[in-house]
Design a protein around this motif. Structure first.
Motif, mmCIF file in Angstrom:
data_model
loop_
_atom_site.group_PDB
_atom_site.id
_atom_site.type_symbol
_atom_site.label_atom_id
_atom_site.label_comp_id
_atom_site.label_asym_id
_atom_site.label_seq_id
_atom_site.Cartn_x
_atom_site.Cartn_y
_atom_site.Cartn_z
ATOM 1 N N VAL A 177 35.415 -74.987 27.241
ATOM 2 C CA VAL A 177 35.701 -74.422 25.933
ATOM 3 C C VAL A 177 37.199 -74.117 25.827
ATOM 4 C CG1 VAL A 177 35.207 -72.468 24.393
ATOM 5 C CG2 VAL A 177 33.394 -73.385 25.854
ATOM 6 N N VAL A 230 34.030 -76.228 21.989
ATOM 7 C CA VAL A 230 33.598 -77.060 23.114
ATOM 8 C C VAL A 230 34.479 -78.315 23.141
ATOM 9 C CG1 VAL A 230 31.705 -78.386 24.125
ATOM 10 C CG2 VAL A 230 31.230 -76.208 22.971
ATOM 11 N N VAL A 280 32.290 -73.231 31.884
ATOM 12 C CA VAL A 280 31.146 -72.324 31.843
ATOM 13 C C VAL A 280 29.965 -72.936 32.591
ATOM 14 C CG1 VAL A 280 29.490 -71.181 30.296
ATOM 15 C CG2 VAL A 280 31.901 -71.423 29.600
ATOM 16 N N GLU A 300 31.391 -65.684 21.218
ATOM 17 C CA GLU A 300 30.858 -65.023 22.394
ATOM 18 C C GLU A 300 29.418 -64.601 22.113
ATOM 19 O OE1 GLU A 300 31.946 -61.205 25.212
ATOM 20 O OE2 GLU A 300 33.300 -61.776 23.608
ATOM 21 N N PHE A 316 24.202 -71.744 23.365
ATOM 22 C CA PHE A 316 24.813 -73.073 23.318
ATOM 23 C C PHE A 316 23.931 -74.156 23.931
ATOM 24 C CE2 PHE A 316 26.558 -71.473 27.377
ATOM 25 C CZ PHE A 316 26.372 -72.553 28.219
ATOM 26 N N SER A 347 27.096 -68.286 25.477
ATOM 27 C CA SER A 347 28.521 -68.470 25.738
ATOM 28 C C SER A 347 29.188 -67.147 26.112
ATOM 29 C CB SER A 347 29.214 -69.058 24.505
ATOM 30 O OG SER A 347 30.590 -69.252 24.803
ATOM 31 N N LEU A 376 31.904 -72.056 19.142
ATOM 32 C CA LEU A 376 31.030 -71.026 19.695
ATOM 33 C C LEU A 376 31.707 -69.669 19.573
ATOM 34 C CD1 LEU A 376 30.001 -72.699 23.076
ATOM 35 C CD2 LEU A 376 28.560 -72.424 21.059
#
Length: 128
Positions: free
Chosen positions: A102, A75, A24, A51, A55, A69, A49
């Motif tokens: 992730v 993570v 990401v 969606e 983060f 995220s 996390l």
């Protein structure tokens, strides 16, 4: 031009999927809007996390922006080199300036994200 192998969000994050992991970062459009990046805060390895969860943050000479995220998962890696040299976000947003990796909980959820063409249209509509 945004890389075609990535998926994009309306929050200007991107994700590159490799197997069960997603890398990401923020888009070139986002870094241009921010200006010179001076600080980045990223999560610890092991953080879970969902969606749209925040983060971390990116701080530039213009503003502080939250990072969201694009995926749900854990993570598994944080780009510590980016914390030490946040200006890489301005120079290489799709390469060296990745932020987190992730382990994806639900790879099928990626279908809801935009491809490069849809993201390009979204950015063009925002710029109006």
């Amino acid at each position: 031009m945004d890389p075609s192998d990535l998926k994009y969000t309306k929050d200007h994050e991107w994700v590159r999927v490799e197997g069960d992991k997603g890398t990401v970062g923020i888009t070139d459009y986002a870094q241009k809007q921010l200006g010179d990046v001076v600080y980045v805060e990223l999560p610890e390895k092991g953080r879970k996390l969902s969606e749209h969860d925040s983060f971390g943050t990116v701080e530039s000479v213009k503003a502080v922006s939250e990072l969201f995220s694009p995926v749900t998962g854990e993570v598994v890696e944080t780009n510590t080199a980016l914390v030490a040299s946040p200006e890489a976000i301005n120079a290489d947003p799709y390469g060296k300036a990745w932020m987190i990796k992730v382990r994806l909980s639900d790879p099928k959820a990626l279908a809801a994200l935009m491809d490069a063409a849809a993201y390009g249209k979204f950015v063009a509509s925002e710029a109006k």
